[in-house]
Design an enzyme around this catalytic site. Structure first.
Site, PDB file in Angstrom:
ATOM      1  N   GLN A  73       0.842  -1.191   0.000  1.00 27.56           N
ATOM      2  CA  GLN A  73       0.000   0.000   0.000  1.00 27.56           C
ATOM      3  C   GLN A  73       0.879   1.244   0.000  1.00 27.56           C
ATOM      4  OE1 GLN A  73      -3.079  -0.111   3.027  1.00 27.56           O
ATOM      5  NE2 GLN A  73      -3.121  -2.346   2.943  1.00 27.56           N
ATOM      6  N   GLY A  74       0.420   2.279  -0.693  1.00 23.22           N
ATOM      7  CA  GLY A  74       1.215   3.489  -0.878  1.00 23.22           C
ATOM      8  C   GLY A  74       1.798   4.053   0.403  1.00 23.22           C
TER       9      GLY A  74
END
Length: 199
Positions: A73-74
């Site tokens: 996830q970013g």
């Protein structure tokens, strides 16, 4: 102890512990791949997205792998670099059906390859072009082209088409990784023993 005795002792085929970083964007199938590589009695039935990172272990014929499954996830990708120094191999997983985010995957790969803790190391990288079971998936050759893997000249790398749910392509990848981890280990042992005699 003579040089040959020391060399044979270091190079003896024995169980070796290898730290592997498993990287890639969220939803690429990293956790599913790692789960499938574990012994069947240790596999989880329910796979949930990794938050932060998790650690898993599995064995091949001659190596024991400790895998750091890093969240893709970013907001968690900046954590990856804190584990680069300890990594002895990298598994980079790509969702072959997610053409829209292939550019993001390439950006993350480029950032990884240019990081000071990775850039000058001959660390083997195994790519899994995952989710080959999906209709929109592109071939591993196409994934290789989109990520410009041919530009990686200073590190051994290999790409495997995979279907993590069925386990297809995973053993081929692990077999390749095992060969190169041991090859690099042998070369380092050889250099550590022999080069001092010429200095």
């Amino acid at each position: 102890m003579g040089l040959l005795d020391r060399l044979s002792g270091l190079l003896r085929l024995k169980k070796k512990e290898v730290n592997v970083l498993c990287l890639g964007l969220d939803n690429s199938g990293k956790t599913t791949i790692i789960n499938k590589l574990k012994p069947s009695n240790a596999q989880s039935q329910d796979i949930v997205p990794t938050i932060g990172f998790s650690i898993a272990k599995f064995k091949s014929s001659s190596l024991s792998f400790t895998v750091f499954d890093m969240s893709g996830q970013g907001r968690y990708r900046n954590l990856w670099e804190h584990y680069y120094k300890e990594g002895q191999a990298i598994i980079f997983v790509i969702d072959s059906s997610d053409k829209l985010r292939m550019v993001v995957a390439k950006e993350e790969l480029d950032t990884l390859l240019n990081h000071p803790d990775i850039k000058h190391r001959r660390i083997p990288i195994l790519f899994f072009a995952n989710k080959m079971d999906l209709r929109d998936a592109v071939t591993s050759v196409k994934v290789s082209q989109l990520l410009c893997l041919e530009n990686i000249k200073d590190k051994p790398w290999h790409i495997c088409a995979s279907d993590a749910i069925k386990g297809e392509g995973l053993q081929e990848g692990v077999d390749w990784l095992q060969v190169f981890v041991r090859r690099i280990h042998y070369w380092r042992c050889f250099c550590a023993l022999v080069l001092p005699y010429f200095m």
